[in-house]
Design an enzyme around this catalytic site. Sequence first.
Site, PDB file in Angstrom:
ATOM      1  N   ASP A  93     -76.902  -0.002  18.828  1.00 44.09           N
ATOM      2  CA  ASP A  93     -76.706   1.115  19.733  1.00 44.09           C
ATOM      3  C   ASP A  93     -78.000   1.922  19.741  1.00 44.09           C
ATOM      4  OD1 ASP A  93     -75.629   2.860  21.477  1.00 44.09           O
ATOM      5  OD2 ASP A  93     -74.153   3.722  20.100  1.00 44.09           O
ATOM      6  N   ASP A 296     -66.239  -1.894  19.505  1.00 41.57           N
ATOM      7  CA  ASP A 296     -66.696  -1.563  18.155  1.00 41.57           C
ATOM      8  C   ASP A 296     -66.104  -0.220  17.790  1.00 41.57           C
ATOM      9  OD1 ASP A 296     -68.758   0.116  19.787  1.00 41.57           O
ATOM     10  OD2 ASP A 296     -68.969   0.791  17.721  1.00 41.57           O
ATOM     11  N   CYS A 334     -50.409 -10.863   6.594  1.00 44.17           N
ATOM     12  CA  CYS A 334     -51.877 -10.932   6.616  1.00 44.17           C
ATOM     13  C   CYS A 334     -52.373 -11.950   5.592  1.00 44.17           C
ATOM     14  CB  CYS A 334     -52.442  -9.550   6.299  1.00 44.17           C
ATOM     15  SG  CYS A 334     -54.233  -9.510   6.256  1.00 44.17           S
ATOM     16  N   CYS A 336     -55.756 -11.992   4.654  1.00 46.60           N
ATOM     17  CA  CYS A 336     -57.105 -11.564   4.255  1.00 46.60           C
ATOM     18  C   CYS A 336     -57.248 -11.652   2.735  1.00 46.60           C
ATOM     19  CB  CYS A 336     -57.401 -10.146   4.740  1.00 46.60           C
ATOM     20  SG  CYS A 336     -56.739  -8.830   3.696  1.00 46.60           S
ATOM     21  N   CYS A 339     -54.970  -9.141   0.870  1.00 46.31           N
ATOM     22  CA  CYS A 339     -53.527  -9.424   0.892  1.00 46.31           C
ATOM     23  C   CYS A 339     -53.185 -10.725   0.173  1.00 46.31           C
ATOM     24  CB  CYS A 339     -53.020  -9.451   2.328  1.00 46.31           C
ATOM     25  SG  CYS A 339     -53.002  -7.802   3.082  1.00 46.31           S
ATOM     26  N   HIS A 365     -59.562  -5.461   4.667  1.00 51.37           N
ATOM     27  CA  HIS A 365     -58.277  -5.718   5.321  1.00 51.37           C
ATOM     28  C   HIS A 365     -58.284  -5.190   6.754  1.00 51.37           C
ATOM     29  CE1 HIS A 365     -53.959  -5.854   6.046  1.00 51.37           C
ATOM     30  NE2 HIS A 365     -54.064  -4.607   6.471  1.00 51.37           N
TER      31      HIS A 365
END
Lengths: 405, 405
Positions: A93, A296, A334, A336, A339, A365
Amino acid sequence: MIEHFSFAVEDADGRARAGRFGMPHGVVETPAFLAVGTLATVKALDPEDLRELGAQMILANAYHLHLRPGDELIRDLGGLHLFMGWDGPILTDSGGFQVFSLATLRTVAEDGVEFRSHVDGSLHQFTPESVMQIERNLGADVIMQFDHVIPGQSDEAAARDACERSVRWLQRCVAELNRLRAGGPPPNTTLPSRAHLPTTEFPRPTPTYPQSLFPIIQGGIYDHLRRDAARAIRDLDDWPGFGIGGLSVGESKPDMYRILESLDGELPRDRPRYLMGVGFPEDLVEGVRRGVDLFDCVAPTRMGRNGAAFSRDGRLNIKRAEYRTDPRPLDEECDCAACRRFSRAYIRHLFTADEILGLRLLSLHNVHFLVRLMRGARAAIRAGTLDAWSHEWLARYHSRPVTTE
Amino acid sequence: MIEHFSFAVEDADGRARAGRFGMPHGVVETPAFLAVGTLATVKALDPEDLRELGAQMILANAYHLHLRPGDELIRDLGGLHLFMGWDGPILTDSGGFQVFSLATLRTVAEDGVEFRSHVDGSLHQFTPESVMQIERNLGADVIMQFDHVIPGQSDEAAARDACERSVRWLQRCVAELNRLRAGGPPPNTTLPSRAHLPTTEFPRPTPTYPQSLFPIIQGGIYDHLRRDAARAIRDLDDWPGFGIGGLSVGESKPDMYRILESLDGELPRDRPRYLMGVGFPEDLVEGVRRGVDLFDCVAPTRMGRNGAAFSRDGRLNIKRAEYRTDPRPLDEECDCAACRRFSRAYIRHLFTADEILGLRLLSLHNVHFLVRLMRGARAAIRAGTLDAWSHEWLARYHSRPVTTE
């Protein structure tokens, strides 16, 4: 499109599209969520975490990196990819938003903006030209134009002024970038010597240094200003993609959704659209339905550091007493790395005891949650079932009272 | 030895030994450094980081975990291994050191110690019996006795008193542990339901719950007290290993080295020896030379969070200006996940900008450094070259002025 960049729409479902955005450092399957690495690090996470959870692209920030550690230092160390250990696509950015939100004592003129650093109060000037030099030094795949950002509730005159100035600044960005490109890639003379190490994982700088510039459409909450800006920008050049800025800055959700709908007809359908700074789960789903390809937001990492976790059934605040003895993972659906291995009780303990691992697990997560959400939206678009999928997803996500802000 | 525990000395070189210490959750190749996970997390690191860098065993702390989140909670969640996601061997320190160093308003009596929590000021009592209950609830492979710890400069009368009390408390620990063992393993009734997840990486609680108790040899800097304690303890039982406590608490290095030498002849050579709380690189090398097999220390992670990194040429403080543009890794001979990917300039930037990843990278590098140092010592012992190896190692490590504390 510009060499080394491509965008292919594979399927569409209503306004939504499933695409492939090709860049020098890789391909992003869209719709996609970009993890935010403001200071050349996604807060509390390792690039390896991001690869493992399936993040495809990272955002960094020209304003922040110009102030610390300096874009020329990053250039001299081989560019942002090498510096931060991420060999996938990066977007920077321009710092327009930060100059107008973080910095103090701003003086805005047609030439640019004079401001004091939020870090040490030092005086700086950003112009379209200086920002292109900074983003060129950083070396991201996609670089955003320097734009004039105004508060979400600004009146029409202020919105028109900032919007039209942003278009004029865009033309100066293009001229400066062309001048810089003619000079060849920035020098990368002091690359780290790692020949002694038997590793192949370290990213190498690209020899050709291609970068593509995205314009940013401003115009506040005024449909006709947004449409005028889109048309004016569209007619200037064959852009590799379009940023939509100045949303999620205080306006209402219906205003944001309406703006996206009114822009849909004005933007070419064969170019990616990037809705800047928007990233709550419900906003991603609504944005995809309205033709947005890239998002984003700092929300997943900032919320994670504050103890809030996304789940399919809404948000939860891990610090609450009810999770003290809870053996379940954050989100039972989940997969991930948090998890798969840890209970709510353990993560709550980490937060209660101020342990750093807790910040990492919740950040990981939450970013995983949004990356996976966009994979789900993409699959639904390809199957032609986005409408049913998104209604079911939103209904369940909103079915439980939110327990934290 | 106790079922599920074994120690085999594979090679000896002078007083030093290369061994294999087998426990219910795995084998530790000695000499070895234990990473310190006081509150069921090695600060700033993930269990996956520890596996990847080759850590074999983790230490956790009964005092801290009793206060937060509570040992009964950890028991109800299936024990420490499951709670913290580490399926390798774990050792719990009894909290003797913490009761005497962190807690306030202590009242020491023959029965035990009454103290106020350093967290919230609440009143607690630790006795040999209560500490065995806590360590049983936590479920580590090796549990340390509750001992009476005194400052490093204590006079002989105080050292004798604490040392003799520690031996009496040891006998009470044994009696209580036998009573608890007769009752079978603690209940693990609320194990997390993860049947829906296709993962095999989550540690499972061991069905038999074997744990072995290490005595701790105290006695300050007085050789005869240390030898008397070692003999008294040795004659009580067939211990699976021996802790050496109360060193690196303010006494001089020559005092510490002399004590280790005088204990060498009193301890059985077929049992592991654990030098508690000692973990600077030079201390590890000197300890190995004097027959120590196991070490632990918070130094690598605490120093890492403060910006200090070990290197083959001594310590460096990454925050120093000289590293601002340094493209080299922390240690050019290191193959850890930080040195493989990141420059000193990048890690300095992370510290300057208060980014969490910096804490993790230096902690990871420092723990890796000590783990690798012990692998090097082990290889030298097996090759019969420890003397030359250790002199060369220490000479180079001390060759550069230390730049940080």
